[in-house]
Design a protein around this motif. Structure first.
Motif, PDB file in Angstrom:
ATOM      1  N   PRO A   1      -2.836  12.344   9.610  1.00  0.00           N
ATOM      2  CA  PRO A   1      -3.645  11.359  10.318  1.00  0.00           C
ATOM      3  C   PRO A   1      -2.824  10.104  10.621  1.00  0.00           C
ATOM      4  CG  PRO A   1      -4.272  11.446   7.994  1.00  0.00           C
ATOM      5  CD  PRO A   1      -3.284  12.535   8.224  1.00  0.00           C
ATOM      6  N   LYS A   2      -3.146   9.465  11.715  1.00  0.00           N
ATOM      7  CA  LYS A   2      -2.471   8.230  12.102  1.00  0.00           C
ATOM      8  C   LYS A   2      -3.156   7.077  11.380  1.00  0.00           C
ATOM      9  CE  LYS A   2      -0.509   9.980  16.091  1.00  0.00           C
ATOM     10  NZ  LYS A   2       0.644   9.756  16.795  1.00  0.00           N
ATOM     11  N   ARG A   3      -2.358   6.324  10.618  1.00  0.00           N
ATOM     12  CA  ARG A   3      -2.925   5.265   9.792  1.00  0.00           C
ATOM     13  C   ARG A   3      -2.515   3.878  10.256  1.00  0.00           C
ATOM     14  NH1 ARG A   3      -1.516   9.576   6.822  1.00  0.00           N
ATOM     15  NH2 ARG A   3       0.585   8.860   6.488  1.00  0.00           N
ATOM     16  N   GLY A   4      -1.697   3.777  11.271  1.00  0.00           N
ATOM     17  CA  GLY A   4      -1.173   2.477  11.691  1.00  0.00           C
ATOM     18  C   GLY A   4      -2.246   1.483  12.080  1.00  0.00           C
ATOM     19  N   THR A   6      -5.447   1.288  11.209  1.00  0.00           N
ATOM     20  CA  THR A   6      -6.210   0.838  10.043  1.00  0.00           C
ATOM     21  C   THR A   6      -5.389  -0.137   9.220  1.00  0.00           C
ATOM     22  OG1 THR A   6      -7.343   2.964   9.977  1.00  0.00           O
ATOM     23  CG2 THR A   6      -7.471   1.610   7.998  1.00  0.00           C
ATOM     24  N   PHE A   7      -4.110   0.172   9.045  1.00  0.00           N
ATOM     25  CA  PHE A   7      -3.239  -0.699   8.265  1.00  0.00           C
ATOM     26  C   PHE A   7      -3.158  -2.083   8.901  1.00  0.00           C
ATOM     27  CE2 PHE A   7       0.842  -2.538   7.099  1.00  0.00           C
ATOM     28  CZ  PHE A   7       0.786  -2.438   5.728  1.00  0.00           C
ATOM     29  N   VAL A   8      -2.930  -2.135  10.203  1.00  0.00           N
ATOM     30  CA  VAL A   8      -2.811  -3.423  10.909  1.00  0.00           C
ATOM     31  C   VAL A   8      -4.129  -4.182  10.844  1.00  0.00           C
ATOM     32  CG1 VAL A   8      -2.453  -4.495  13.168  1.00  0.00           C
ATOM     33  CG2 VAL A   8      -0.931  -2.671  12.396  1.00  0.00           C
ATOM     34  N   ALA A   9      -5.239  -3.497  11.081  1.00  0.00           N
ATOM     35  CA  ALA A   9      -6.547  -4.162  11.048  1.00  0.00           C
ATOM     36  C   ALA A   9      -6.836  -4.752   9.670  1.00  0.00           C
ATOM     37  CB  ALA A   9      -7.643  -3.174  11.440  1.00  0.00           C
ATOM     38  N   ALA A  55     -10.556   4.682   3.332  1.00  0.00           N
ATOM     39  CA  ALA A  55     -11.017   5.668   2.348  1.00  0.00           C
ATOM     40  C   ALA A  55     -10.979   7.079   2.929  1.00  0.00           C
ATOM     41  CB  ALA A  55     -12.426   5.328   1.886  1.00  0.00           C
ATOM     42  N   ALA A  56     -11.362   7.217   4.179  1.00  0.00           N
ATOM     43  CA  ALA A  56     -11.321   8.530   4.823  1.00  0.00           C
ATOM     44  C   ALA A  56      -9.878   9.022   4.957  1.00  0.00           C
ATOM     45  CB  ALA A  56     -11.989   8.467   6.192  1.00  0.00           C
ATOM     46  N   GLU A  57      -8.980   8.109   5.302  1.00  0.00           N
ATOM     47  CA  GLU A  57      -7.569   8.484   5.430  1.00  0.00           C
ATOM     48  C   GLU A  57      -6.985   8.880   4.076  1.00  0.00           C
ATOM     49  OE1 GLU A  57      -6.068   4.965   7.266  1.00  0.00           O
ATOM     50  OE2 GLU A  57      -6.591   5.640   9.275  1.00  0.00           O
ATOM     51  N   LEU A  58      -7.324   8.141   3.043  1.00  0.00           N
ATOM     52  CA  LEU A  58      -6.856   8.497   1.697  1.00  0.00           C
ATOM     53  C   LEU A  58      -7.441   9.830   1.249  1.00  0.00           C
ATOM     54  CD1 LEU A  58      -7.063   4.998  -0.027  1.00  0.00           C
ATOM     55  CD2 LEU A  58      -5.009   6.173   0.789  1.00  0.00           C
ATOM     56  N   SER A  59      -8.697  10.060   1.583  1.00  0.00           N
ATOM     57  CA  SER A  59      -9.347  11.324   1.252  1.00  0.00           C
ATOM     58  C   SER A  59      -8.624  12.490   1.932  1.00  0.00           C
ATOM     59  CB  SER A  59     -10.807  11.281   1.691  1.00  0.00           C
ATOM     60  OG  SER A  59     -11.414  12.532   1.526  1.00  0.00           O
ATOM     61  N   GLU A  60      -8.222  12.295   3.162  1.00  0.00           N
ATOM     62  CA  GLU A  60      -7.486  13.338   3.886  1.00  0.00           C
ATOM     63  C   GLU A  60      -6.152  13.637   3.205  1.00  0.00           C
ATOM     64  OE1 GLU A  60      -6.920  16.317   6.472  1.00  0.00           O
ATOM     65  OE2 GLU A  60      -8.752  15.113   6.332  1.00  0.00           O
ATOM     66  N   LEU A  61      -5.469  12.603   2.750  1.00  0.00           N
ATOM     67  CA  LEU A  61      -4.208  12.804   2.031  1.00  0.00           C
ATOM     68  C   LEU A  61      -4.429  13.551   0.722  1.00  0.00           C
ATOM     69  CD1 LEU A  61      -2.474   9.361   2.690  1.00  0.00           C
ATOM     70  CD2 LEU A  61      -1.847  11.581   3.659  1.00  0.00           C
ATOM     71  N   ILE A  62      -5.546  13.271   0.060  1.00  0.00           N
ATOM     72  CA  ILE A  62      -5.879  13.985  -1.181  1.00  0.00           C
ATOM     73  C   ILE A  62      -6.147  15.457  -0.883  1.00  0.00           C
ATOM     74  CG2 ILE A  62      -7.628  14.233  -2.995  1.00  0.00           C
ATOM     75  CD1 ILE A  62      -7.833  11.132  -2.939  1.00  0.00           C
ATOM     76  N   ARG A  68       2.601  11.696  -2.674  1.00  0.00           N
ATOM     77  CA  ARG A  68       3.560  10.611  -2.442  1.00  0.00           C
ATOM     78  C   ARG A  68       3.122   9.719  -1.295  1.00  0.00           C
ATOM     79  NH1 ARG A  68       9.746  12.515  -3.535  1.00  0.00           N
ATOM     80  NH2 ARG A  68       9.335  13.254  -5.632  1.00  0.00           N
ATOM     81  N   LYS A  69       2.688  10.332  -0.211  1.00  0.00           N
ATOM     82  CA  LYS A  69       2.194   9.547   0.930  1.00  0.00           C
ATOM     83  C   LYS A  69       0.984   8.717   0.512  1.00  0.00           C
ATOM     84  CE  LYS A  69       3.715  12.275   4.865  1.00  0.00           C
ATOM     85  NZ  LYS A  69       3.283  13.029   6.047  1.00  0.00           N
ATOM     86  N   LEU A  70       0.113   9.324  -0.284  1.00  0.00           N
ATOM     87  CA  LEU A  70      -1.085   8.633  -0.761  1.00  0.00           C
ATOM     88  C   LEU A  70      -0.710   7.397  -1.569  1.00  0.00           C
ATOM     89  CD1 LEU A  70      -4.292   8.852  -1.371  1.00  0.00           C
ATOM     90  CD2 LEU A  70      -3.485   9.699  -3.566  1.00  0.00           C
ATOM     91  N   VAL A  71       0.168   7.564  -2.533  1.00  0.00           N
ATOM     92  CA  VAL A  71       0.568   6.448  -3.399  1.00  0.00           C
ATOM     93  C   VAL A  71       1.281   5.368  -2.587  1.00  0.00           C
ATOM     94  CG1 VAL A  71       2.066   5.796  -5.329  1.00  0.00           C
ATOM     95  CG2 VAL A  71       0.606   7.814  -5.496  1.00  0.00           C
ATOM     96  N   ARG A  72       2.191   5.783  -1.715  1.00  0.00           N
ATOM     97  CA  ARG A  72       2.915   4.803  -0.880  1.00  0.00           C
ATOM     98  C   ARG A  72       1.964   4.035   0.022  1.00  0.00           C
ATOM     99  NH1 ARG A  72       7.299   8.724   0.742  1.00  0.00           N
ATOM    100  NH2 ARG A  72       5.894   8.944   2.505  1.00  0.00           N
ATOM    101  N   TYR A  73       1.086   4.753   0.702  1.00  0.00           N
ATOM    102  CA  TYR A  73       0.165   4.119   1.646  1.00  0.00           C
ATOM    103  C   TYR A  73      -0.800   3.175   0.935  1.00  0.00           C
ATOM    104  CZ  TYR A  73      -3.227   3.698   5.478  1.00  0.00           C
ATOM    105  OH  TYR A  73      -4.061   3.220   6.456  1.00  0.00           O
ATOM    106  N   LEU A  74      -1.380   3.625  -0.147  1.00  0.00           N
ATOM    107  CA  LEU A  74      -2.315   2.782  -0.890  1.00  0.00           C
ATOM    108  C   LEU A  74      -1.605   1.580  -1.503  1.00  0.00           C
ATOM    109  CD1 LEU A  74      -5.155   2.269  -1.886  1.00  0.00           C
ATOM    110  CD2 LEU A  74      -4.673   3.763  -3.836  1.00  0.00           C
TER     111      LEU A  74
END
Length: 101
Positions: A1-4, A6-9, A55-62, A68-74
Motif C-alpha cells: 500500500p502507498k503510505r506517503g 497518510t504520512f505527510v498528512a 491503522a488500516a495501513e498498519l493492519s495491511e502490513l500485519i 520490518r516495514k511495520l516497525v519502521r513505518y510506525l
C-alpha cells in the motif's frame, strides 16, 4: 500500500497542533483557556480520519507479515510526529516574539 499521503498528512497535523498549542500557551489572556480546548478537539477530530487510515495501513502490513516495514513505518511516523509537534511549539514562540506582541 502507498503510505506517503497518510504520512505527510499526519506530519502536517502534528506540526499544526504544535503551532496551535505553542500560540495558546503564549497568549497572555484568559482567552487562551477558551481557545485551547476547541483547537485540540478540532485537531483530534480532523486527524482522526488520517489516523484511521494509518491503522488500516498498519493492519495491511500485519496481514502481509511485513514486520520490518511495520516497525519502521510506525516508529518513523511517531518519531517525526513528536519532533514536528515540538518544533511547532518552538516556532510559535519565535513567531510570537518576532511580532512584538
Amino acid at each position: 500500500p502507498k503510505r506517503g499521503g497518510t504520512f505527510v498528512a499526519n506530519r502536517l497535523a502534528s506540526l499544526s497542533a504544535g503551532l496551535a498549542i505553542g500560540f495558546a500557551m503564549l497568549i497572555d489572556t484568559q482567552d487562551a483557556s477558551e481557545f485551547l480546548p476547541p483547537v485540540i478537539a478540532t485537531g483530534f477530530a480532523g486527524a482522526l480520519s488520517t489516523w484511521s487510515t494509518l491503522a488500516a495501513e498498519l493492519s495491511e502490513l500485519i496481514k502481509r507479515k511485513q514486520w520490518r516495514k511495520l516497525v519502521r513505518y510506525l516508529g518513523f511516523t511517531l518519531a517525526v510526529g513528536l519532533i514536528l509537534a515540538h518544533r511547532g511549539t518552538v516556532w510559535a514562540a519565535r513567531i510570537y516574539n518576532g511580532w512584538g506582541v
